[in-house]
Design a protein around this motif. Sequence first.
Motif, mmCIF file in Angstrom:
data_model
loop_
_atom_site.group_PDB
_atom_site.id
_atom_site.type_symbol
_atom_site.label_atom_id
_atom_site.label_comp_id
_atom_site.label_asym_id
_atom_site.label_seq_id
_atom_site.Cartn_x
_atom_site.Cartn_y
_atom_site.Cartn_z
ATOM 1 N N THR A 28 -4.044 25.366 -15.474
ATOM 2 C CA THR A 28 -5.324 25.011 -15.800
ATOM 3 C C THR A 28 -6.202 26.179 -15.615
ATOM 4 N N ASP A 87 -6.120 28.117 -11.901
ATOM 5 C CA ASP A 87 -6.318 27.188 -10.858
ATOM 6 C C ASP A 87 -5.324 26.451 -10.433
ATOM 7 N N MET A 88 -4.330 25.962 -10.995
ATOM 8 C CA MET A 88 -3.088 25.181 -11.047
ATOM 9 C C MET A 88 -2.126 25.602 -11.998
ATOM 10 N N LEU A 119 -4.306 16.845 -11.005
ATOM 11 C CA LEU A 119 -5.154 16.970 -12.074
ATOM 12 C C LEU A 119 -5.197 15.625 -12.937
ATOM 13 N N ILE A 175 -10.047 18.390 -11.529
ATOM 14 C CA ILE A 175 -8.952 18.537 -10.207
ATOM 15 C C ILE A 175 -9.576 17.952 -9.099
ATOM 16 N N SER A 217 -8.817 17.821 -5.247
ATOM 17 C CA SER A 217 -8.215 18.275 -3.978
ATOM 18 C C SER A 217 -8.327 17.584 -2.624
ATOM 19 N N PHE A 254 -12.740 24.153 -4.964
ATOM 20 C CA PHE A 254 -12.508 22.922 -5.588
ATOM 21 C C PHE A 254 -13.555 21.958 -5.931
ATOM 22 N N SER A 270 -0.353 19.892 -7.699
ATOM 23 C CA SER A 270 0.059 20.989 -7.126
ATOM 24 C C SER A 270 0.364 20.743 -5.253
ATOM 25 N N SER A 302 -3.436 19.170 -4.470
ATOM 26 C CA SER A 302 -4.406 18.923 -5.582
ATOM 27 C C SER A 302 -3.749 18.062 -6.772
ATOM 28 N N ILE A 305 -12.544 21.265 -16.236
ATOM 29 C CA ILE A 305 -11.293 21.804 -16.366
ATOM 30 C C ILE A 305 -10.440 21.791 -17.675
#
Length: 440
Positions: A349, A337-338, A419, A377, A379, A252, A408, A417, A305
């Motif tokens: 994403t 990713d998410m 966004l 993102i 994290s 990340f 997330s 995480s 992203i």
Amino acid sequence: MKILKFGGTSVGKPERMHAVAELVTADNSPKIVVLSALSGTTNSLVEIGQSLSEGKKEQAKERIDKLEAHYRTFCEALVKQASFRAKANAVVDEHFEFLNIILKISFNEALNKDILAQGELLSTKLFSVYLEEAGVPAVLIPALDFMSIDEFEEPEIPRIKIRLGTMLEKHPGQNIFITQGYICRNARGEVDNLKRGGSDYSASLIGAAIQASEIQIWTDIDGMHNNDPRVVNKTFPIEQLSFDEAAELAYFGAKILHPASIWPAQHFNIPVKLLNTMQPEARGTIITELPNGDGVKAIAAKDGIIAIKIKSSRMLLAYGFLRKIFEVFEKYRTPIDMITTSEVAVSLTIESTLHLDQLLKELQPFGTVELDHHQTIVSIVGNEVAATPSILKRLFDALNEVPLRMISYGGSRHNISILIGGQHKIKTLQLLNKGLFDLE
């Protein structure tokens, strides 16, 4: 045997390469030294390839000449004796003769991979010349003779182990071996690479292949920091991370470590140390199997992203809908990713834009598709962070001024995480540094 990997900034100047030699010879333990290209070289080679792909051969020639002049100057300061300067310049002659020959050849992607490989080939050969002048016994082992990937671009560790082992056995009693990071051969036997940042990956794969005692990643920063020191004023190095925590941070956005470089070391339980060439006495960060306490360890951010939202009333109470969505991404080998879902929509994403047009075309029949570019993102990583209510409260208290696009939570006990729009990245990292670490 240890693996010591040195990045581009660690070998980017003659005096830095001299310092690397001191680190390599500081003890008599057997080691494999993995080098990146000199800093700036890969970018220059990318530009040369770009010029050739556009048919701009004069521009490519200018860029080749400029890069060659840089290497000539580098050699003058790297070695002192005339005979070794001649050897160093012969190395430069060899590789820039190749770059000039390709001006007369039709450009293709396979040729571009050959171009990109020149940086690591140059740095390792020049380092070998310097060690020879310094009277340090060392053996150069070409990565193209043992490092390989299959048709899915995955490393062939069993084959790497056999080939590398055979090469090392030819030099009994030798303590220092030098090889290239990043470059490899593909399933067709062509020159290829492990993508940008792949020298870390090379070091980890080599460590796994020979069951190394430890893998050292030497860069220009003293270990993994708790936040991005480029945009946050007060950060500090983390003394210890678990493999899981380090993998989350690398994936990340923590730039110090290539994301793929964790799993080979983790699979064979080989400690990884992140150390600073400029401050070799600094403790850096050690990555091992077990975590060192609970709580937030670090924050990482991943830019570029793309958020994709698929909204459809057919999703309500339907089964198999998500499977069909995921099959589209699987078809084009595009990692997600998410992901978040509601009764009638799914948001996810991706980072790669390689097959974006095809993805969107195949997603259209499932419902209304919305796209948001330039997302980031962020994290928050640490042992049990997702299971610690106080951390979640501090996180959202810190970000009450920042609009959140996705969250997330619960997918991993080590990671929360969020966004956000890319324009909010710096502010978010600064607010989290204050809210989670009490640092401004």
